[in-house]
Write a protein that holds these residues in place. Structure first.
Motif, short mmCIF file in Angstrom:
data_model
loop_
_atom_site.label_atom_id
_atom_site.label_comp_id
_atom_site.label_asym_id
_atom_site.label_seq_id
_atom_site.Cartn_x
_atom_site.Cartn_y
_atom_site.Cartn_z
N LYS A 2 0.93 -1.17 -0.16
CA LYS A 2 -0.20 0.19 0.06
C LYS A 2 1.00 1.35 -0.07
O LYS A 2 2.10 1.29 0.47
CB LYS A 2 -0.99 0.02 1.47
N LEU A 3 0.19 2.28 -0.46
CA LEU A 3 1.06 3.65 -0.46
C LEU A 3 0.86 4.08 1.03
O LEU A 3 0.30 3.80 1.80
CB LEU A 3 0.37 4.65 -1.40
N HIS A 4 2.19 4.77 1.34
CA HIS A 4 2.15 5.47 2.56
C HIS A 4 0.97 6.47 2.87
O HIS A 4 0.44 7.15 1.93
CB HIS A 4 3.37 6.45 2.63
N ARG A 5 0.47 6.77 3.94
CA ARG A 5 -0.44 7.67 4.40
C ARG A 5 -0.53 9.16 3.86
O ARG A 5 -1.40 9.74 3.64
CB ARG A 5 -0.75 7.60 5.87
N ARG A 6 0.73 9.53 3.64
CA ARG A 6 0.91 10.76 3.38
C ARG A 6 0.55 11.03 1.97
O ARG A 6 0.48 12.16 1.36
CB ARG A 6 2.46 11.21 3.41
N PHE A 7 0.26 10.12 1.02
CA PHE A 7 -0.23 10.24 -0.44
C PHE A 7 -1.69 10.08 -0.28
O PHE A 7 -2.17 10.00 -1.28
CB PHE A 7 0.16 9.11 -1.25
N ARG A 8 -2.33 9.92 0.94
CA ARG A 8 -4.07 9.69 1.02
C ARG A 8 -4.67 10.86 0.09
O ARG A 8 -5.52 10.54 -0.68
CB ARG A 8 -4.41 9.76 2.55
#
Length: 76
Positions: A2-8
């Motif tokens: 999954k992508l890091h949450r900063r890319f949400r």
């Protein structure tokens, strides 16, 4: 993975732009085409629209966030 949450926020903007382009394409597509022609036309139109709008969405997202902060009260 999954992508890091900063890319949400950016990921959400890209997904939303894909859905919005799909709806606009469906509305703007000619109704006199066969199903296969309509699918081909619609997919090409959606892809062109989405590729065109994604950079604008990604650039506008931080600005929209700042503008929203001006008019929405934060929890205290």
């Amino acid at each position: 993975p999954k992508l890091h949450r900063r890319f949400r926020q950016r990921t959400s903007a890209v997904i939303q732009s894909a859905i919005t382009c799909a709806i606009a394409t469906a509305i703007a597509s000619p109704s006199n085409l066969s199903a296969s022609q309509l699918f081909s036309y619609g997919f090409k139109a959606w892809l062109i629209a989405w590729i065109t709008i994604v950079p604008f969405v990604l650039l506008a997202t931080p600005l929209i966030g700042r503008l929203t902060s001006l008019v929405v009260q934060e929890d205290s």
